[in-house]
Write an enzyme that holds these catalytic residues in place. Structure first.
Site, short mmCIF file in Angstrom:
data_model
loop_
_atom_site.label_atom_id
_atom_site.label_comp_id
_atom_site.label_asym_id
_atom_site.label_seq_id
_atom_site.Cartn_x
_atom_site.Cartn_y
_atom_site.Cartn_z
N HIS A 123 0.80 -1.02 -0.03
CA HIS A 123 -0.06 0.04 0.01
C HIS A 123 0.77 1.37 0.09
CE1 HIS A 123 -2.60 3.07 1.82
NE2 HIS A 123 -3.95 2.13 1.46
N ASP A 200 3.37 -4.13 8.08
CA ASP A 200 2.18 -3.32 7.87
C ASP A 200 0.91 -4.40 8.34
OD1 ASP A 200 -0.18 -2.41 6.89
OD2 ASP A 200 0.75 -1.59 5.19
N GLN A 203 -3.96 -4.76 7.52
CA GLN A 203 -5.09 -5.84 6.76
C GLN A 203 -5.10 -7.18 7.67
OE1 GLN A 203 -7.66 -4.97 4.99
NE2 GLN A 203 -6.91 -3.27 4.12
N LYS A 226 -10.39 0.03 10.56
CA LYS A 226 -10.37 -1.19 9.83
C LYS A 226 -10.74 -2.41 10.71
CE LYS A 226 -6.85 0.07 6.31
NZ LYS A 226 -7.76 0.76 4.98
N CYS A 365 -4.82 2.54 -3.50
CA CYS A 365 -3.58 2.78 -2.91
C CYS A 365 -2.40 1.93 -3.13
CB CYS A 365 -3.60 3.01 -1.18
SG CYS A 365 -4.76 4.54 -1.06
N1 PLP Z 1 -1.62 -0.58 4.60
C1 PLP Z 1 -2.77 -1.39 4.31
C2 PLP Z 1 -2.10 -2.83 3.69
C3 PLP Z 1 -3.76 -1.04 3.96
O1 PLP Z 1 -4.70 -1.73 3.40
C4 PLP Z 1 -4.09 0.39 4.33
C5 PLP Z 1 -5.42 1.07 4.14
O2 PLP Z 1 -6.10 0.94 3.30
C6 PLP Z 1 -3.23 1.15 4.98
C7 PLP Z 1 -1.83 0.58 5.00
C8 PLP Z 1 -3.43 2.77 5.27
O3 PLP Z 1 -4.23 2.83 6.41
P1 PLP Z 1 -4.63 4.08 6.79
O4 PLP Z 1 -5.10 4.76 5.64
O5 PLP Z 1 -5.63 3.96 7.76
O6 PLP Z 1 -3.56 4.64 7.56
#
Ligand code: PLP
Length: 408
Positions: A123, A200, A203, A226, A365
């Site tokens: 992401h 990360d 998810q 999430k 993203c």
């Molecule tokens: N990493 C992953 C795998 C994600 O799916 C997301 C959000 O879609 C993020 C990071 C970033 O999350 P946030 O926008 O809540 O910071």
């Protein structure tokens, strides 16, 4: 197995109709999850009964607010099996967690010529902060590729992960392919070359057991919104010796021990990284979300989503011209990003919305991932604890109508 009907009763938004007679079918939890009543009530209780700033007041409701906020930190620590609540930093979201480490740890530890290893399925939150750091420092960003099946290609891991690698940051679960990556194996490989690791968990934390001590990662970040919690609150976990050695990310109130006109000294962790009034109601709401998920049982959550994913992949395979990207159900979390012939994902999502079905269309993203697939976008359905097989059937039926509209 979860009792999905009982779970659904916990989510007031699911009782809504999108259009007369058309219920909401929410298949976009990977972007942001819905909130159970317990979370809404915890936040309302704070505002109605405890509303006061934390860490400051000596009066009763301020002390109670501080207690509730710090208790939430302890709940998060227990949720991911962190050794100590002091290692749980409240940030705004996962994105801020990556930025905090990229600045605070990165500025002090990355030099020109050092390498940062990421994967091609990240992401943007786990890409851009490191690219910015590399640019500032003259460091090199390298990428572990993925296979046509959406699995990490580990065949050249030894060439990519070397003693030049100072940091290896990767996603535990892909937000597009749904791939559950072999996090423990990757962390062990990084440790063998002395690299610092960051996971990360945006998810993974909402959907399966995350155990930071078992993973042995150095840093890990995820977002409250999430995982049944509110927006505006996220978590950065770090190993104590790293957090203690790192300079603050932002300056201001609460993060200091003593300030003079000449300078300042820093508070202990975690507060050293929490400048200014924190997101108090959101922290308390996240604590309630953690309680909610813990009561369901993260093993049950994961098992139910595995069942849903298998069901969904099977059902979607009945739609001619539809391709779900990523690995088979056994290696995948509750995410199905797909293309349907050459229809534009936005057209698909708009037509699904007419049937009350909420999905996400776009690059999610993850532009480099889509570019490698030769796509500009996909349509993504994602599942959570309240998703039913009937909702997946509704998605499939609606996709058949989309085919008919476009005369496919
Ligand atoms: N990493 C992953 C795998 C994600 O799916 C997301 C959000 O879609 C993020 C990071 C970033 O999350 P946030 O926008 O809540 O910071």
């Amino acid at each position: 197995m979860l009792d999905v009907n009982q779970v659904r009763a916990d989510f007031p938004i699911l009782q809504q109709e999108m259009y007369p007679g058309v219920p909401l079918v929410f298949l976009d939890s990977a972007a942001s999850s819905q909130k159970p009543t317990a979370v809404l009530q915890a936040m309302e209780h704070y505002y109605r009964a405890l509303n006061a700033n934390v860490h400051r007041g000596v009066y009763r409701i301020s002390e109670e607010a501080t207690h509730a906020f710090e208790l939430a930190r302890q709940k998060v620590a227990n949720f991911i099996n962190a050794p100590d609540a002091a290692q749980i930093i409240f940030v705004r979201n996962a994105t801020e967690g990556f930025n905090l480490v990229a600045y605070s740890w990165g500025e002090a530890n990355i030099q020109a010529g050092d390498e940062i290893l990421l994967t091609e399925m990240e992401h943007h939150a786990n890409l851009v902060p490191w690219q910015m750091l590399a640019q500032r420092k003259g460091a090199v960003v390298r990428y572990l590729p993925f296979t046509p099946d959406g699995l990490l290609d580990l065949s050249n891991l030894d060439e990519l992960l070397t003693e030049r690698t100072k940091l290896f940051s990767f996603t535990a679960v892909s937000n597009v392919f749904g791939t559950i990556n072999p996090a423990r194996r990757l962390i062990a490989a990084a440790k063998a070359v002395g690299a610092v690791t960051m996971v990360d968990a945006a998810q993974s934390a909402p959907h399966m057991v995350v155990n930071v001590q078992e993973l042995d990662c150095d840093f890990l970040a995820f977002s409250g919104h999430k995982m049944c919690g509110p927006t505006g609150i996220g978590i950065l976990y770090g190993k104590r010796h790293l957090l203690e050695a790192m300079p603050p990310f932002m300056g201001g109130g609460d993060m200091i021990r003593r300030v003079t006109l000449e300078g300042a000294t820093w508070n202990d962790i975690p507060w050293k990284f929490e400048a200014g009034t924190p997101a108090i109601a959101e922290g308390i709401g996240l604590g309630a979300a953690v309680d909610y998920l813990t009561n369901l049982g993260m093993d049950n959550v994961h098992a139910y989503e595995q069942f849903l994913t298998s069901y969904a992949l099977e059902a979607l395979s009945e739609v001619p011209g539809l391709k779900v990207w990523g690995p088979p159900a056994a290696q995948k979390g509750g995410v199905a990003a797909f293309t349907l012939d050459n229809l534009h994902p936005h057209d698909i999502a708009e037509l699904l919305d007419k049937d009350g079905i909420a999905v996400r269309a776009g690059h999610h993203c993850a532009m480099p991932l889509h570019k490698k697939l030769g796509l500009s976008a996909t349509t993504r359905a994602s599942f959570y604890v309240h998703t039913t097989t009937a909702e997946i059937d509704a998605l499939v039926a609606s996709l058949q109508r989309v085919r008919a509209v476009f005369r496919l």
